[in-house]
Design an enzyme around this catalytic site. Structure first.
Site, PDB file in Angstrom:
ATOM      1  N   ALA A   9       0.819  -1.212   0.000  1.00  0.00           N
ATOM      2  CA  ALA A   9       0.000   0.000   0.000  1.00  0.00           C
ATOM      3  C   ALA A   9       0.850   1.259   0.000  1.00  0.00           C
ATOM      4  O   ALA A   9       1.798   1.384   0.772  1.00  0.00           O
ATOM      5  CB  ALA A   9      -0.925  -0.010   1.212  1.00  0.00           C
ATOM      6  N   ASP A  15       7.162  -3.718   0.744  1.00  0.00           N
ATOM      7  CA  ASP A  15       6.157  -3.415   1.759  1.00  0.00           C
ATOM      8  C   ASP A  15       5.533  -2.042   1.506  1.00  0.00           C
ATOM      9  O   ASP A  15       5.757  -1.427   0.465  1.00  0.00           O
ATOM     10  CB  ASP A  15       6.798  -3.501   3.146  1.00  0.00           C
ATOM     11  CG  ASP A  15       5.818  -3.902   4.234  1.00  0.00           C
ATOM     12  OD1 ASP A  15       4.593  -3.706   4.026  1.00  0.00           O
ATOM     13  OD2 ASP A  15       6.249  -4.401   5.285  1.00  0.00           O
ATOM     14  N   HIS A  16       4.779  -1.534   2.461  1.00  0.00           N
ATOM     15  CA  HIS A  16       4.034  -0.292   2.259  1.00  0.00           C
ATOM     16  C   HIS A  16       4.952   0.944   2.292  1.00  0.00           C
ATOM     17  O   HIS A  16       5.990   0.951   2.952  1.00  0.00           O
ATOM     18  CB  HIS A  16       2.916  -0.147   3.285  1.00  0.00           C
ATOM     19  CG  HIS A  16       3.380  -0.055   4.706  1.00  0.00           C
ATOM     20  ND1 HIS A  16       3.689  -1.165   5.452  1.00  0.00           N
ATOM     21  CD2 HIS A  16       3.590   1.016   5.509  1.00  0.00           C
ATOM     22  CE1 HIS A  16       4.056  -0.789   6.652  1.00  0.00           C
ATOM     23  NE2 HIS A  16       4.024   0.539   6.713  1.00  0.00           N
ATOM     24  N   MET A  17       4.553   1.955   1.536  1.00  0.00           N
ATOM     25  CA  MET A  17       5.193   3.271   1.511  1.00  0.00           C
ATOM     26  C   MET A  17       6.673   3.217   1.116  1.00  0.00           C
ATOM     27  O   MET A  17       7.507   3.985   1.595  1.00  0.00           O
ATOM     28  CB  MET A  17       5.039   3.974   2.870  1.00  0.00           C
ATOM     29  CG  MET A  17       3.598   4.102   3.350  1.00  0.00           C
ATOM     30  SD  MET A  17       2.519   4.976   2.181  1.00  0.00           S
ATOM     31  CE  MET A  17       3.154   6.635   2.350  1.00  0.00           C
ATOM     32  N   GLU A  51       8.782   1.974   4.047  1.00  0.00           N
ATOM     33  CA  GLU A  51       9.362   3.316   3.993  1.00  0.00           C
ATOM     34  C   GLU A  51      10.832   3.330   3.576  1.00  0.00           C
ATOM     35  O   GLU A  51      11.582   4.249   3.905  1.00  0.00           O
ATOM     36  CB  GLU A  51       9.150   4.037   5.327  1.00  0.00           C
ATOM     37  CG  GLU A  51       7.658   4.205   5.643  1.00  0.00           C
ATOM     38  CD  GLU A  51       7.404   4.948   6.939  1.00  0.00           C
ATOM     39  OE1 GLU A  51       8.372   5.343   7.605  1.00  0.00           O
ATOM     40  OE2 GLU A  51       6.209   5.127   7.275  1.00  0.00           O
TER      41      GLU A  51
END
Length: 211
Positions: free
Chosen positions: A122, A139-141, A159
């Site tokens: 996401a 993974d996300h971001m 991140e």
């Protein structure tokens, strides 16, 4: 995708790129490759038609066909992308395997290769002309800039930023919040716990700079 695809490159990721288009019921018109010794051969019944700079085939791109650049070497991949941009005024299409998962709010640029069982989480941003091999987890971001290559089974945690042209080997783990610098290389199986500078090569667990 309504038009058939011409694949530029007939080695390396070209064969799995063909399998990706087949998995999505997209017709592949043929391959173009600079190696004249394989002209006239076939890959899974699809012909290697001629050279990557053959005007006779390039003129089809944009009018009758789409294009995908299936070249592992980032410098040559960039050359072919710019050739398509300049001469045909087109961007290569994405090759995304039917079994890859792309989050509904992830963003993708053009000309990316994303193989089976890869996952893009996401809010992640994938640039253009990246190679994301089988089973890689983003993974996300996460921010992945242009011309990045991520090896099979690598785990890119939340991140992380991976700058343009970086190479991540197979089975690498990158912990959250780390930045991988432009043009850097991370050796297979490494665990990266701190940021990697521009054009650096790191390897090991924990990953350390290779001099």
């Amino acid at each position: 995708m309504d038009k058939p695809v011409i694949i530029l490159g007939a080695k390396g990721i070209a064969h799995p790129a063909l399998e990706i288009f087949n998995s999505n019921q997209v017709i592949v018109y043929g391959f173009l490759d600079e190696d004249e010794s394989i002209h006239g051969t076939e890959i899974n019944n699809i012909p290697v038609l001629g050279n990557t700079e053959d005007e006779g085939y390039l003129k089809l791109i944009g009018k009758k066909t789409e294009a995908f650049v299936a070249v592992d070497d980032s410098k040559y991949r960039k050359f072919l992308v710019e050739l398509l941009n300049d001469q045909r005024k087109v961007q290569p299409v994405n090759a995304i395997h039917q079994r890859a998962y792309i989050s509904t709010d992830a963003s993708l640029g053009h000309g990316n290769f994303i193989n089976a069982n890869a996952c893009v989480g996401a809010g992640s941003q994938i640039g253009s002309h990246c190679i994301i091999n089988s089973g890689a987890i983003i993974d996300h971001m996460v921010k992945v800039q242009d011309y990045v290559q991520i090896g099979a089974g690598s785990i890119i945690n939340a991140e992380v930023t991976i700058e343009e042209g970086a190479f991540i080997g197979s089975g690498v783990t990158i912990v959250s919040g780390v930045t991988i610098g432009k043009g850097s290389r991370v050796g297979a199986g490494s665990v990266v716990i701190s940021s990697v500078g521009k054009n650096e090569t790191v390897f090991g667990n924990p990953a350390a700079k290779v001099k």
